[in-house]
Design a protein around this motif. Structure first.
Motif, PDB file in Angstrom:
ATOM      1  N   ASP A  37      73.268  72.242 102.559  1.00  0.00           N
ATOM      2  CA  ASP A  37      72.916  71.057 101.777  1.00  0.00           C
ATOM      3  C   ASP A  37      73.135  69.824 102.649  1.00  0.00           C
ATOM      4  O   ASP A  37      74.252  69.577 103.116  1.00  0.00           O
ATOM      5  CB  ASP A  37      73.795  70.996 100.519  1.00  0.00           C
ATOM      6  CG  ASP A  37      73.398  69.891  99.562  1.00  0.00           C
ATOM      7  OD1 ASP A  37      72.787  68.903  99.994  1.00  0.00           O
ATOM      8  OD2 ASP A  37      73.728  70.011  98.356  1.00  0.00           O
ATOM      9  N   ASP A  38      72.083  69.026 102.852  1.00  0.00           N
ATOM     10  CA  ASP A  38      72.188  67.828 103.694  1.00  0.00           C
ATOM     11  C   ASP A  38      73.171  66.802 103.141  1.00  0.00           C
ATOM     12  O   ASP A  38      73.567  65.874 103.865  1.00  0.00           O
ATOM     13  CB  ASP A  38      70.816  67.164 103.844  1.00  0.00           C
ATOM     14  CG  ASP A  38      69.865  67.978 104.711  1.00  0.00           C
ATOM     15  OD1 ASP A  38      70.343  68.701 105.611  1.00  0.00           O
ATOM     16  OD2 ASP A  38      68.636  67.900 104.489  1.00  0.00           O
ATOM     17  N   ALA A  39      73.577  66.946 101.881  1.00  0.00           N
ATOM     18  CA  ALA A  39      74.518  65.995 101.280  1.00  0.00           C
ATOM     19  C   ALA A  39      75.955  66.270 101.692  1.00  0.00           C
ATOM     20  O   ALA A  39      76.832  65.411 101.489  1.00  0.00           O
ATOM     21  CB  ALA A  39      74.405  66.037  99.756  1.00  0.00           C
ATOM     22  N   TRP A  40      76.242  67.441 102.259  1.00  0.00           N
ATOM     23  CA  TRP A  40      77.630  67.794 102.551  1.00  0.00           C
ATOM     24  C   TRP A  40      78.332  66.839 103.517  1.00  0.00           C
ATOM     25  O   TRP A  40      79.486  66.474 103.273  1.00  0.00           O
ATOM     26  CB  TRP A  40      77.702  69.243 103.041  1.00  0.00           C
ATOM     27  CG  TRP A  40      77.510  70.255 101.946  1.00  0.00           C
ATOM     28  CD1 TRP A  40      77.713  70.072 100.597  1.00  0.00           C
ATOM     29  CD2 TRP A  40      77.066  71.599 102.094  1.00  0.00           C
ATOM     30  NE1 TRP A  40      77.424  71.221  99.905  1.00  0.00           N
ATOM     31  CE2 TRP A  40      77.021  72.182 100.791  1.00  0.00           C
ATOM     32  CE3 TRP A  40      76.707  72.384 103.195  1.00  0.00           C
ATOM     33  CZ2 TRP A  40      76.643  73.497 100.569  1.00  0.00           C
ATOM     34  CZ3 TRP A  40      76.316  73.703 102.968  1.00  0.00           C
ATOM     35  CH2 TRP A  40      76.280  74.254 101.681  1.00  0.00           C
ATOM     36  N   ASP A  42      77.947  63.620 103.994  1.00  0.00           N
ATOM     37  CA  ASP A  42      78.291  62.378 103.288  1.00  0.00           C
ATOM     38  C   ASP A  42      79.410  62.622 102.288  1.00  0.00           C
ATOM     39  O   ASP A  42      80.293  61.769 102.097  1.00  0.00           O
ATOM     40  CB  ASP A  42      77.062  61.815 102.568  1.00  0.00           C
ATOM     41  CG  ASP A  42      76.051  61.206 103.523  1.00  0.00           C
ATOM     42  OD1 ASP A  42      76.427  60.903 104.674  1.00  0.00           O
ATOM     43  OD2 ASP A  42      74.876  61.061 103.120  1.00  0.00           O
ATOM     44  N   ARG A  43      79.371  63.794 101.648  1.00  0.00           N
ATOM     45  CA  ARG A  43      80.432  64.133 100.702  1.00  0.00           C
ATOM     46  C   ARG A  43      81.773  64.192 101.429  1.00  0.00           C
ATOM     47  O   ARG A  43      82.787  63.666 100.950  1.00  0.00           O
ATOM     48  CB  ARG A  43      80.120  65.467 100.031  1.00  0.00           C
ATOM     49  CG  ARG A  43      80.905  65.741  98.766  1.00  0.00           C
ATOM     50  CD  ARG A  43      80.324  66.940  98.030  1.00  0.00           C
ATOM     51  NE  ARG A  43      78.933  66.717  97.656  1.00  0.00           N
ATOM     52  CZ  ARG A  43      78.081  67.681  97.335  1.00  0.00           C
ATOM     53  NH1 ARG A  43      78.475  68.946  97.343  1.00  0.00           N
ATOM     54  NH2 ARG A  43      76.836  67.401  97.012  1.00  0.00           N
TER      55      ARG A  43
END
Length: 201
Positions: A37-40, A42-43
């Motif tokens: 997940d490309d959001a990881w 930033d998380r």
């Protein structure tokens, strides 16, 4: 910082007789291995900033490790973070501050590099606490950087993760048992990561 030989040596994290590392029982919920997940990243960055805000200079290093730190690698959707503090055994110096901001203290393993672990549920995060002389955080970053660069080992690791999760779910196993299923392949990859990093045998 640990010496090179420590990075090449895997120590046994099994508890002494009659002891358990778990402050809360481990879950037997199904283990999901999902596409990257490309959001990881930033998380992780948001969570790391929160840790630094809470602990200030006590947070010597805060590193994104594990499969969610490797672009393109399938992973359990749980952010793994290594936190280095001066003395993990001095829980009073960091645990209450983290607990007051929502973390739950779940693991205490003084026999294994003084490891502690705290968890968040939303988002799902494992925070591994070690001291500056522990080889584990360094081994984790060497592995992370190798998997980022080596597509073949990244694919090998993804395959064994999916296979191990399926078998663990059928057997209703814990994450520790899932980890044991993939340990042989993972340690082979770590050996190649150490070679690639120029860390002597």
């Amino acid at each position: 910082m640990p010496i090179a030989a420590d990075l090449r040596t895997f120590s046994d994290d099994s508890p002494p007789a009659g002891q358990s590392p778990y402050l809360r029982p481990p879950s037997r919920a199904p283990i999901a291995v999902v596409p990257y997940d490309d959001a990881w990243p930033d998380r992780f960055a948001q969570i790391a900033a929160g840790i630094r805000d809470v602990l200030g200079p006590r947070a010597l290093r805060v590193e994104h490790i594990g499969s969610t730190s490797v672009p393109g690698l399938a992973a359990k959707p749980i952010i793994d973070i290594d936190l280095t503090v001066a003395d993990p055994a001095d829980e009073a110096g960091y645990v209450p501050a983290l607990v007051s901001s929502g973390w739950v203290h779940t693991v205490r393993e003084p026999w294994w590099h003084e490891h502690r672990m705290l968890k968040l549920t939303e988002p799902s995060v494992n925070l591994h606490v070690f001291g500056p002389d522990s080889p584990e955080p360094w081994r984790h970053t060497v592995l992370r950087d190798h998997l980022r660069a080596d597509a073949a080992d990244r694919e090998r690791y993804a395959a064994v993760k999916v296979e191990s999760a399926l078998a663990a779910n059928v057997a209703h196993e814990t994450v520790d048992e899932y980890n044991a299923r993939k340990q042989r392949v993972l340690r082979e990859i770590i050996g190649r990561a150490m070679d690639a990093a120029g860390i002597p045998v």
